[in-house]
Design a protein around this motif. Structure first.
Motif, PDB file in Angstrom:
ATOM      1  N   PRO A 112     -40.277-170.145  58.268  1.00  0.00           N
ATOM      2  CA  PRO A 112     -40.306-171.125  59.491  1.00  0.00           C
ATOM      3  C   PRO A 112     -40.390-170.378  60.869  1.00  0.00           C
ATOM      4  O   PRO A 112     -39.759-169.251  60.857  1.00  0.00           O
ATOM      5  CB  PRO A 112     -38.656-171.956  59.278  1.00  0.00           C
ATOM      6  N   ASP A 113     -41.155-171.026  61.698  1.00  0.00           N
ATOM      7  CA  ASP A 113     -41.444-170.159  63.086  1.00  0.00           C
ATOM      8  C   ASP A 113     -39.969-170.044  63.780  1.00  0.00           C
ATOM      9  O   ASP A 113     -39.808-168.835  64.600  1.00  0.00           O
ATOM     10  CB  ASP A 113     -42.233-171.150  63.832  1.00  0.00           C
ATOM     11  N   ALA A 114     -39.104-170.717  63.464  1.00  0.00           N
ATOM     12  CA  ALA A 114     -37.780-170.580  64.370  1.00  0.00           C
ATOM     13  C   ALA A 114     -36.963-169.355  63.881  1.00  0.00           C
ATOM     14  O   ALA A 114     -36.518-168.592  64.605  1.00  0.00           O
ATOM     15  CB  ALA A 114     -36.807-171.852  63.767  1.00  0.00           C
ATOM     16  N   TYR A 115     -37.246-168.795  62.585  1.00  0.00           N
ATOM     17  CA  TYR A 115     -36.690-167.493  62.490  1.00  0.00           C
ATOM     18  C   TYR A 115     -37.617-166.118  62.507  1.00  0.00           C
ATOM     19  O   TYR A 115     -37.162-165.218  62.359  1.00  0.00           O
ATOM     20  CB  TYR A 115     -36.446-167.719  60.827  1.00  0.00           C
ATOM     21  N   LYS A 116     -38.899-166.257  62.930  1.00  0.00           N
ATOM     22  CA  LYS A 116     -39.734-165.260  62.819  1.00  0.00           C
ATOM     23  C   LYS A 116     -39.506-164.292  63.995  1.00  0.00           C
ATOM     24  O   LYS A 116     -39.421-163.093  64.144  1.00  0.00           O
ATOM     25  CB  LYS A 116     -41.235-165.784  63.202  1.00  0.00           C
ATOM     26  N   LYS A 117     -38.619-164.849  65.049  1.00  0.00           N
ATOM     27  CA  LYS A 117     -38.301-164.041  66.326  1.00  0.00           C
ATOM     28  C   LYS A 117     -37.184-162.920  65.731  1.00  0.00           C
ATOM     29  O   LYS A 117     -36.953-162.004  66.372  1.00  0.00           O
ATOM     30  CB  LYS A 117     -37.941-164.973  67.385  1.00  0.00           C
ATOM     31  N   ARG A 118     -36.694-163.044  64.480  1.00  0.00           N
ATOM     32  CA  ARG A 118     -35.489-162.194  64.202  1.00  0.00           C
ATOM     33  C   ARG A 118     -35.945-161.112  63.229  1.00  0.00           C
ATOM     34  O   ARG A 118     -35.279-160.236  62.693  1.00  0.00           O
ATOM     35  CB  ARG A 118     -34.455-163.235  63.380  1.00  0.00           C
ATOM     36  N   PHE A 119     -37.337-161.129  63.284  1.00  0.00           N
ATOM     37  CA  PHE A 119     -37.811-160.039  62.329  1.00  0.00           C
ATOM     38  C   PHE A 119     -38.709-158.944  63.241  1.00  0.00           C
ATOM     39  O   PHE A 119     -38.997-159.485  64.044  1.00  0.00           O
ATOM     40  CB  PHE A 119     -38.965-160.512  61.401  1.00  0.00           C
ATOM     41  N   ILE A 120     -38.379-157.781  63.068  1.00  0.00           N
ATOM     42  CA  ILE A 120     -38.952-156.768  63.654  1.00  0.00           C
ATOM     43  C   ILE A 120     -40.083-155.860  62.828  1.00  0.00           C
ATOM     44  O   ILE A 120     -39.788-155.920  61.801  1.00  0.00           O
ATOM     45  CB  ILE A 120     -37.937-155.630  64.473  1.00  0.00           C
ATOM     46  N   GLY A 121     -41.009-155.322  63.639  1.00  0.00           N
ATOM     47  CA  GLY A 121     -41.864-154.865  62.337  1.00  0.00           C
ATOM     48  C   GLY A 121     -42.070-153.242  63.067  1.00  0.00           C
ATOM     49  O   GLY A 121     -42.257-152.350  62.612  1.00  0.00           O
TER      50      GLY A 121
END
Length: 121
Positions: A112-121
């Motif tokens: 879900p988009d709400a969680y995407k900010k918690r991932f770093i690349g």
């Protein structure tokens, strides 16, 4: 900053990352898979293990699991885990790690988009 490193190609690992996202209400954890540029830039590497980078410390295997649980507020469970000797905890971790690809589907649903900010690349 607490960063959980996991196997992005493992459905079992992805399941538990989703579980952590749902239970980390204070957003204390960030996530990066072991194929990310972030992980590749680290001086410390691990294979076939979850890893937690917490400030200047890094944890792997059962130590990482315990520290992750403590970070999201599961202090009683983390305390209970620390009571088990490390050699036994890591042996159990190794058994689960060995069969993890059989324990869950290979693919996972879209994050879900709400969680995407918690991932770093």
């Amino acid at each position: 900053m607490n960063v959980v490193i996991y196997d992005g190609d493992c459905g079992f690992c992805q399941y538990w990352i989703r579980w952590l996202l749902k239970h980390d209400s204070n957003e204390r954890l960030l996530f990066a898979d072991q194929y990310s540029a972030f992980f590749q830039s680290l001086p410390v590497r691990t294979a076939d293990s979850v890893m937690l980078i917490a400030g200047r410390h890094s944890y792997t295997k059962s130590d990482a699991v315990i520290e992750i649980l403590a970070a999201i507020g599961c202090r009683k469970l983390a305390f209970a885990g620390r009571l088990v000797p490390k050699v036994l905890r890591d042996a159990l971790y190794e058994i689960i790690a060995k069969y993890r690809h059989r324990l869950a589907p290979k693919s996972c649903e879209i994050m879900p988009d709400a969680y995407k900010k918690r991932f770093i690349g």
